[in-house]
Design an enzyme around this catalytic site. Sequence first.
Site, short mmCIF file in Angstrom:
data_model
loop_
_atom_site.label_atom_id
_atom_site.label_comp_id
_atom_site.label_asym_id
_atom_site.label_seq_id
_atom_site.Cartn_x
_atom_site.Cartn_y
_atom_site.Cartn_z
N LYS A 208 -59.97 -29.77 -6.91
CA LYS A 208 -60.49 -29.46 -5.75
C LYS A 208 -61.26 -30.16 -4.63
O LYS A 208 -60.48 -30.11 -3.34
CB LYS A 208 -61.55 -27.85 -5.96
CG LYS A 208 -62.10 -26.84 -4.64
CD LYS A 208 -63.01 -26.00 -5.07
CE LYS A 208 -63.61 -25.70 -3.63
NZ LYS A 208 -64.78 -24.69 -4.66
N GLU A 214 -64.64 -39.25 -12.18
CA GLU A 214 -64.13 -39.20 -13.84
C GLU A 214 -62.22 -38.84 -13.25
O GLU A 214 -61.47 -39.39 -14.04
CB GLU A 214 -64.19 -37.89 -14.46
CG GLU A 214 -65.66 -37.97 -15.37
CD GLU A 214 -67.05 -37.05 -14.33
OE1 GLU A 214 -65.99 -37.55 -13.01
OE2 GLU A 214 -67.54 -37.58 -14.40
N GLY A 268 -64.36 -23.47 -8.50
CA GLY A 268 -63.98 -24.44 -9.38
C GLY A 268 -63.87 -23.80 -11.01
O GLY A 268 -62.39 -23.76 -11.92
N ARG A 269 -64.79 -22.84 -11.84
CA ARG A 269 -64.53 -22.66 -12.49
C ARG A 269 -63.91 -20.83 -12.66
O ARG A 269 -63.83 -20.29 -13.90
CB ARG A 269 -65.78 -22.36 -13.30
CG ARG A 269 -67.09 -21.54 -12.60
CD ARG A 269 -68.46 -21.65 -12.98
NE ARG A 269 -69.52 -21.50 -12.03
CZ ARG A 269 -69.65 -21.66 -11.08
NH1 ARG A 269 -69.57 -22.69 -10.53
NH2 ARG A 269 -71.11 -21.73 -10.02
N GLU A 354 -72.88 -22.38 -15.82
CA GLU A 354 -72.75 -23.00 -14.97
C GLU A 354 -73.10 -21.81 -13.58
O GLU A 354 -73.62 -22.37 -12.72
CB GLU A 354 -71.42 -23.27 -14.51
CG GLU A 354 -71.51 -24.90 -12.91
CD GLU A 354 -70.67 -25.47 -12.76
OE1 GLU A 354 -69.81 -25.89 -14.51
OE2 GLU A 354 -69.57 -25.59 -12.29
N HIS A 385 -67.79 -19.24 -42.48
CA HIS A 385 -68.15 -20.52 -43.38
C HIS A 385 -68.63 -21.37 -43.33
O HIS A 385 -68.90 -22.52 -44.07
CB HIS A 385 -66.63 -21.12 -43.98
CG HIS A 385 -65.45 -19.51 -44.01
ND1 HIS A 385 -65.55 -19.35 -45.39
CD2 HIS A 385 -64.80 -18.90 -43.86
CE1 HIS A 385 -65.16 -18.55 -45.69
NE2 HIS A 385 -64.70 -18.14 -44.93
N LYS A 513 -72.46 -35.60 -10.88
CA LYS A 513 -71.76 -36.49 -9.43
C LYS A 513 -72.64 -37.66 -9.25
O LYS A 513 -71.98 -38.16 -8.67
CB LYS A 513 -71.44 -35.78 -8.79
CG LYS A 513 -69.66 -34.64 -9.18
CD LYS A 513 -68.96 -33.80 -8.69
CE LYS A 513 -68.46 -32.37 -9.20
NZ LYS A 513 -67.19 -32.02 -8.61
C1 G6Q Z 1 -66.54 -25.74 -11.30
C2 G6Q Z 1 -67.60 -26.73 -10.96
C3 G6Q Z 1 -66.93 -28.44 -11.74
C4 G6Q Z 1 -65.04 -28.57 -11.33
C5 G6Q Z 1 -65.19 -29.99 -11.54
C6 G6Q Z 1 -64.42 -30.52 -10.76
O1 G6Q Z 1 -67.01 -24.68 -10.95
O2 G6Q Z 1 -68.17 -26.99 -9.44
O3 G6Q Z 1 -66.60 -27.48 -12.56
O4 G6Q Z 1 -64.64 -27.72 -10.84
O5 G6Q Z 1 -66.16 -30.85 -11.46
O6 G6Q Z 1 -64.17 -30.77 -9.51
P1 G6Q Z 1 -63.01 -30.99 -8.58
O7 G6Q Z 1 -61.88 -30.04 -9.16
O8 G6Q Z 1 -63.82 -31.45 -7.27
O9 G6Q Z 1 -62.74 -32.67 -9.28
#
Ligand code: G6Q
Length: 552
Positions: A208, A214, A268-269, A354, A385, A513
């Site tokens: 996003k 990462e 994001g989620r 989250e 199990h 981050k």
């Molecule tokens: C989701 C969070 C988090 C995010 C990641 C990746 O709701 O904000 O999981 O999706 O940190 O972020 P980017 O898409 O900006 O790389």
Amino acid sequence: MHQNALTETPAFQALTRHQAEADRWQLRDLFTSRQDRFSRYSLDAAGLFLDYSKNSIDDTTLSLLMDLARERGVEAHRDAMFGGERINNTENRSVLHTALRAPRGSRLVVNGQDAIAEVHAVLDRMAAFVERVRSGQWRGRSGKAVTDVVNIGIGGSDLGPEMVCRALRSYSQPGLSFHFVANVDGHDLDAVLSRVNPETTLFVVASKTFTTRETMMNAQSARAWFLQTGSEADLAKHFVAVSTNTDAVRSFGIDPDNMFPFWDWVGGRYSVWSAIGLPVALAVGFDNFRQFLDGAHAMDQHFRTAPLESNMPVLLAMIGVWYRNFFGSGSVSIAPYHQDLGQFAAYLQQLEMESNGKRVSRSGQALQVETCPVVWGDVGTNGQHAYFQLLHQGTDIIPVDFIAALKPTHALPGHHAVLLANCFAQSEAFMLGKDADEVRAELKAQKLTDEQIATLLPHKVFPGNRPSNTILMETLTPAALGALIALYEHKVFVQGVIWDINSFDQWGVELGKVLAKNIEPEINGAPRPEAHDSSTNGLIARARAALSSSPA
Ligand code: G6Q
């Protein structure tokens, strides 16, 4: 919207008094005293069926829980979300993942733009791209069609597409393989690169912000790997981006024509419905992706219009609140009896924890009640199990959500009845338990002596009275999966309203981050002021010594 403390509301206080009574109930007795429990406490919506009868609830409980939902303004908050109000107050954003699955032709103006028209413009571009890749028209640098898609993203830009691609495995195009790289640990990317051919691999860089360390590092490494055999001019045939940040995509070297945008009002989620779902659309085809969106939209319509008493997300949410705030349950287990839902618990972990893992209210006051429980789980029957032991006989009472499809998407005879039998038997056993008389009779029938029975008996008693929900679908289709995810999204939303939480920010994630940025140069040999505590200083010193002596 400022709220009074939850504990001061009349419904919360009435529920507290009611719980003193409910605490003495046994689920097995509730079933004996009301023969219609199953029909009374179950419902269908958007292609899903929810049986919530195996919970410590009666008509009074439900009516008080719905009073609480009304007192907290669930309906008004829900309408504010769907209407595009900026309910994510700490980021001053609308929350409109529901607009991502709205049908073409509906209208919602956000920031002066018709959000739904913008959504469909991107969906149309995705559809055209998906068709080119799946049909083999999209060619790599040596003229070959794509065989492997590698999604590079993390958190919300990884968990959704990965979970859904796996869940819809049986709808996937043969000959096209999907890989998901999230971890900055080079072992993750290395494992994928060692399996794919640069001439036939398409990288989807999904972020996003397009600044996440990462993802950027993995994308740079993938690019460098590609350039070992390909040229800069070929990059456009092998790298596409999904992002809200056009400038950063351009400076990474991806042509904005190969970028699929989304918007700041998509968390994001909550983003698998947006272009972040591109790997899903590539895997299952655009028509199936549309079905996935339609399934979620059907759940949105149900959530928007059904009375609270027969509203599936509201019921699921309020039963969760009942256990969390009145019985003190600190965790919830998710048990999908479907191998293809192998990552569903991990997905829900992010969605729930989250969103609602917060300790202050929307206006910043410390909350006086417990909020999101720990969410965890894995596929049945495997869990049986392993950790189900604790669910049956441990000291904590952990509510379980069982999830199953009535029909399989495979043709192997016999398996599915065994799977479903296990699923239903577990919820029955959690509810019934096995008391001392039953155990004694069982051991007597096995001809054990009185002494042997006395020794074994306490170990073989199951207290029962352990609650669960069961969610069924006909088959795990794209539409059913869409409805299932939307069900949990709205459950999380309702719980956030009850607890007076902003479910749509994630400052705890943002912290992570930032923190590592200070330590990374110190591990890499930068002059070090020994500025941390002795533990962190010691750990950095060990890593620094090891890395400076390692050949890599
Ligand atoms: C989701 C969070 C988090 C995010 C990641 C990746 O709701 O904000 O999981 O999706 O940190 O972020 P980017 O898409 O900006 O790389």
